[in-house]
Each structure stands twice: as structure tokens, then as C-alpha cells.
Design an enzyme around this catalytic site. Structure first.
Site, PDB file in Angstrom:
ATOM      1  N   VAL A  20      -3.357   1.217  10.281  1.00 37.75           N
ATOM      2  CA  VAL A  20      -3.275  -0.290  10.585  1.00 37.75           C
ATOM      3  C   VAL A  20      -4.467  -0.776  11.367  1.00 37.75           C
ATOM      4  O   VAL A  20      -4.870  -1.796  11.243  1.00 37.75           O
ATOM      5  CB  VAL A  20      -2.141  -0.573  11.299  1.00 37.75           C
ATOM      6  N   GLY A  57       0.781  -1.322   0.199  1.00 40.61           N
ATOM      7  CA  GLY A  57       0.091  -0.041  -0.169  1.00 40.61           C
ATOM      8  C   GLY A  57       0.899   1.206   0.012  1.00 40.61           C
ATOM      9  O   GLY A  57       2.082   1.378  -0.272  1.00 40.61           O
ATOM     10  N   HIS A  98      -3.453   3.401  16.451  1.00 42.28           N
ATOM     11  CA  HIS A  98      -1.833   3.859  16.154  1.00 42.28           C
ATOM     12  C   HIS A  98      -2.159   5.195  15.308  1.00 42.28           C
ATOM     13  O   HIS A  98      -2.518   5.042  13.957  1.00 42.28           O
ATOM     14  CB  HIS A  98      -1.383   2.735  15.175  1.00 42.28           C
TER      15      HIS A  98
HETATM   16  P1  NAD Z   1       6.392   1.495  -0.165  1.00 38.56           P
HETATM   17  O1  NAD Z   1       5.707   2.515  -1.094  1.00 38.56           O
HETATM   18  O2  NAD Z   1       7.734   1.520   0.036  1.00 38.56           O
HETATM   19  O3  NAD Z   1       5.927   0.124  -0.548  1.00 38.56           O
HETATM   20  C1  NAD Z   1       4.697  -0.482  -0.688  1.00 38.56           C
HETATM   21  C2  NAD Z   1       4.571  -1.781  -1.602  1.00 38.56           C
HETATM   22  O4  NAD Z   1       3.413  -2.153  -2.070  1.00 38.56           O
HETATM   23  C3  NAD Z   1       5.296  -1.381  -3.025  1.00 38.56           C
HETATM   24  O5  NAD Z   1       6.259  -2.292  -3.405  1.00 38.56           O
HETATM   25  C4  NAD Z   1       4.183  -1.608  -3.733  1.00 38.56           C
HETATM   26  O6  NAD Z   1       4.563  -2.019  -5.299  1.00 38.56           O
HETATM   27  C5  NAD Z   1       3.437  -2.667  -3.178  1.00 38.56           C
HETATM   28  N1  NAD Z   1       1.940  -2.720  -3.482  1.00 38.56           N
HETATM   29  C6  NAD Z   1       0.857  -1.643  -3.487  1.00 38.56           C
HETATM   30  N2  NAD Z   1      -0.131  -2.089  -3.927  1.00 38.56           N
HETATM   31  C7  NAD Z   1       0.028  -3.419  -4.172  1.00 38.56           C
HETATM   32  C8  NAD Z   1      -1.004  -4.534  -4.551  1.00 38.56           C
HETATM   33  N3  NAD Z   1      -2.340  -4.060  -4.856  1.00 38.56           N
HETATM   34  N4  NAD Z   1      -0.509  -5.751  -4.423  1.00 38.56           N
HETATM   35  C9  NAD Z   1       0.871  -6.059  -4.342  1.00 38.56           C
HETATM   36  N5  NAD Z   1       1.640  -5.210  -3.611  1.00 38.56           N
HETATM   37  C10 NAD Z   1       1.217  -3.840  -3.629  1.00 38.56           C
HETATM   38  O7  NAD Z   1       5.531   1.986   1.359  1.00 38.56           O
HETATM   39  P2  NAD Z   1       6.354   1.450   2.593  1.00 38.56           P
HETATM   40  O8  NAD Z   1       7.110   2.544   3.265  1.00 38.56           O
HETATM   41  O9  NAD Z   1       6.797   0.170   2.568  1.00 38.56           O
HETATM   42  O10 NAD Z   1       4.683   1.423   3.510  1.00 38.56           O
HETATM   43  C11 NAD Z   1       4.040   0.337   3.543  1.00 38.56           C
HETATM   44  C12 NAD Z   1       2.967   0.687   4.531  1.00 38.56           C
HETATM   45  O11 NAD Z   1       3.328   0.581   5.700  1.00 38.56           O
HETATM   46  C13 NAD Z   1       2.036   1.935   4.361  1.00 38.56           C
HETATM   47  O12 NAD Z   1       1.001   2.195   4.478  1.00 38.56           O
HETATM   48  C14 NAD Z   1       2.733   2.708   5.514  1.00 38.56           C
HETATM   49  O13 NAD Z   1       1.920   3.872   6.151  1.00 38.56           O
HETATM   50  C15 NAD Z   1       2.979   1.646   6.776  1.00 38.56           C
HETATM   51  N6  NAD Z   1       3.832   1.928   7.714  1.00 38.56           N
HETATM   52  C16 NAD Z   1       3.100   1.365   9.058  1.00 38.56           C
HETATM   53  C17 NAD Z   1       3.810   1.300  10.117  1.00 38.56           C
HETATM   54  C18 NAD Z   1       3.312   1.007  11.290  1.00 38.56           C
HETATM   55  O14 NAD Z   1       3.679   1.332  12.609  1.00 38.56           O
HETATM   56  N7  NAD Z   1       2.151  -0.024  11.151  1.00 38.56           N
HETATM   57  C19 NAD Z   1       5.124   2.156  10.202  1.00 38.56           C
HETATM   58  C20 NAD Z   1       5.556   2.469   8.905  1.00 38.56           C
HETATM   59  C21 NAD Z   1       5.046   2.436   7.693  1.00 38.56           C
END
Ligand code: NAD
Length: 315
Positions: free
Chosen positions: A119, A76, A175
Site C-alpha cells: 500500500v 489487484g 505497512h
Molecule cells: P481479490 O482477488 O479478492 O480482489 C481483487 C479484485 O481486483 C478482483 O475482483 C479483480 O477482478 C480486480 N482487479 C484486478 N485487476 C484489475 C484491473 N486491472 N482493473 C479492475 N479490477 C481489477 O483480492 P482482495 O482480497 O480483495 O485484495 C485486494 C488487495 O487488497 C490486495 O492487494 C491485498 O493485498 C490488499 N489488502 C490490503 C490490506 C491493507 O491493510 N491495506 C489488507 C488486506 C488486503
């Protein structure tokens, strides 16, 4: 022991790297809509294997998630500066509508751990799809406030001049902006924080506590200002949760999971102290909070209920 990771962006890749460095699991399968990216991440991380632990790291499709014990959902988009996590909802709910049914079909015995933001709401969505597919209630959880709790303990540890492993205190609720710092329950060395702070001659006044809260709350923004996104902390959190599940460690963590009713708010997903083991969430604990903390937790639950209702209306 196979671990699947859907989304091999910064968070998914860092989780995989943490698993390899810590020797958690035996095989990692990276799935991403951007297959060349998943392949490149798998190749890069596999070159760390000779210097760490014997894990096989490869890219694959959904069918390769079969027999996974844990599947991490990290696909995402992330928040931009100035955007709240809840504003991401519709974009990432569309991603989850595509990926979750495929994960549920291919890895029915896995515990699914959601990391994608927001989340809490996405864990609620995943858990309701899993329930409809006949999964056990504890099989879906989210990283929730595990990272906020780690940041809280780390800031308190720094202020008291002690290792954060010895600070027992939790951030619960969303969160996000309505998270709740359960100050009244913080203990160090078996004593309430206020007493320990006095012994260490550390100021823990209301003002000092507000300062700690804003340092923890601003952590993500401060990191994003410097380097656009956060991933080391959450990568380690995800590796830790995976280890707890694979080794049936029965650890207490502030993960998020659905709860039928909390403080009169029905059917909501948020973080509370939870017992986690091989089958996922084993038990949820409702902490004894002060009146003010209870009011804040109720507010957090209402914020999330509204976001979940919004999502359900548009599905
Ligand atoms: P990113 O953009 O680096 O990576 C996201 C990946 O998801 C990409 O590689 C993309 O190709 C893939 N993707 C998107 N749509 C897809 C689909 N339909 N099918 C398969 N793959 C798909 O983003 P990131 O920095 O890795 O962050 C990912 C998520 O984690 C974000 O929503 C971010 O907010 C969240 N996050 C959560 C926390 C937490 O504490 N829970 C902390 C940091 C980030």
C-alpha cells in the site's frame, strides 16, 4: 455523496458492505475488470439495504465514478503465504498503471484512498500520477498502518482489560515487515502505558512488549492460515476513512501519504499520525520518538525508498 470502489474482490466488497451497514455515503459504484463479479457483489449488498441504511449500490464503469467524493482502490492481487507485501509490487503496479489514469480523469474532485498492497509504494505511485495531473497533494492517501494501529490497540486493550478505543498508541512506518511500534508514546487515561499497566497489575516488560509486537505482526498470517485472506478489518478501516472524509471529521489516523523528507530519507511514502478531513490529508505530524524508535523509523523509510526507486527504475 458518491463513493467509488475499484476492485470488487473481497476487500472492495467488504468495504462496500461496511459502508452500507454504517450508513456512510449515499451511493456506491463498484468497478471491476470482472463486470459480472461487480454486478453480483452490488446486487448481494443492495439486499442488505432494507435492513441497514438507504444507500444505492450498483456496478458501473469508470465513467460512473464522476462526481465521486471518495474513490477506494482495492484492485489487484494479494500476498500468498510466505510472500511479503513488497513482492507483490510489480504485479499490482501494472494494475495501477491501468486503473489510476482512468480514476484521475473521471473523478478529479475525489479523495483517492489506496488499499492494494504494497500500500505504501502504490500510494506513492498514485500520488505521483495525481500530482502530474494537477491534483492537490493531500488528495491521495493510503490505508497504511491504520489496520496495524487498530490491531496494536486491540491487543493492548485485551491485555489491560480495557476497551481499545481508550488506548492511544500508533504503529507507523511501512505497512509491512519494517513497521514501527511507537511504544514511548502510548498513553491510556492520560498516563504513559507503563504507569497505567502498573496500576492495573499488568506486566509490560520488554518481553511482554515483544510478545505484543509479534502478535500484531503475525495477525495477517494467522488469519490467512485459517481462511486465505483478510478483509473484515480492512473493510472497516476503509469505511471509517471514507466517513472521516465525507463528514470532514478531522480525525487523527496513521494513514500513509508522500513526505518530501523524513530522517534524511527523501521522497518517501509511509504512515505517520496525520490529520484527515474532507480534502484528504490536512497535516502530517512527526512524533517525538526515542533514539531506538527513530532508528527503526529511518530503516523503514529506507526500505520503502528502495522499493519506490525499484519501481521508478522499471516504469
Ligand atoms: P481479490 O482477488 O479478492 O480482489 C481483487 C479484485 O481486483 C478482483 O475482483 C479483480 O477482478 C480486480 N482487479 C484486478 N485487476 C484489475 C484491473 N486491472 N482493473 C479492475 N479490477 C481489477 O483480492 P482482495 O482480497 O480483495 O485484495 C485486494 C488487495 O487488497 C490486495 O492487494 C491485498 O493485498 C490488499 N489488502 C490490503 C490490506 C491493507 O491493510 N491495506 C489488507 C488486506 C488486503
Amino acid at each position: 455523496m458518491k463513493v467509488g470502489i475499484v476492485g470488487s474482490g473481497l476487500v472492495g466488497a467488504t468495504a462496500a458492505y461496511s459502508l452500507v451497514l454504517r450508513g456512510i455515503g449515499r451511493e456506491i459504484v463498484l468497478v471491476d475488470q470482472d463486470t459480472p463479479r461487480a454486478e453480483a457483489v452490488a446486487a448481494d449488498i443492495s439486499h442488505a439495504v432494507p435492513f441497514s441504511h438507504p444507500l444505492e449500490v450498483r456496478a458501473g464503469g469508470y465513467a460512473d465514478l464522476c462526481d465521486s467524493r471518495v474513490v477506494l482502490l482495492c484492485a489487484g492481487v494479494g500476498t500468498k503465504i510466505g510472500e511479503s507485501r513488497l513482492q507483490l509490487l510489480s504485479r499490482n503496479a501494472a494494475v495501477f498503471a491501468e486503473i489510476v489514469p482512468r480514476v484521475l480523469a473521471e473523478a478529479p474532485d475525489a479523495v483517492v484512498v489506496v488499499a492494494t498492497n504494497p500500500v505504501d509504494v502504490l500510494t506513492h505511485l498514485t500520488a505521483s500520477m495525481a500530482r502530474a495531473a494537477g491534483w492537490e497533494p493531500g488528495q491521495v492517501l493510503g490505508s497504511g498502518t491504520t489496520l496495524d494501529t487498530a490491531r496494536f490497540r486491540s491487543v493492548l486493550g485485551q491485555r489491560c482489560g480495557i476497551d481499545p478505543h481508550h488506548v492511544h498508541g500508533d504503529v507507523i512506518g511501512e505497512h509491512g515487515d519494517s513497521d514501527v511500534f511507537a511504544w514511548s508514546l502510548v498513553t491510556v487515561a492520560g498516563m504513559p502505558l507503563a504507569r497505567f499497566a502498573r496500576l492495573r497489575r499488568v506486566v509490560m516488560s520488554l518481553e511482554a512488549r515483544q510478545d505484543v509486537e509479534s502478535e500484531v505482526r503475525r495477525a495477517a498470517l494467522a488469519i490467512k492460515t485459517g481462511k486465505d485472506s483478510t478483509y473484515y478489518g480492512i473493510g472497516c478501516v476503509l469505511a471509517h476513512i471514507t466517513g472521516v472524509i465525507l463528514q470532514d471529521q478531522r480525525a487523527l489516523m496513521t494513514v500513509c501519504a508522500p513526505i518530501d523528507k523524513l530522517l534524511e530519507v527523501p521522497d518517501v511514502t509511509l504512515s505517520l499520525p496525520r490529520l484527515v478531513g474532507g480534502s484528504g490529508v490536512i497535516e502530517t505530524f512527526r512524533p517525538s520518538l526515542t533514539g531506538n524508535e527513530t532508528a527503526l523509523l529511518r530503516h523503514s523509510a529506507k526500505v520503502l525508498r528502495r522499493a519506490i526507486a525499484e519501481l521508478e527504475k522499471n516504469r
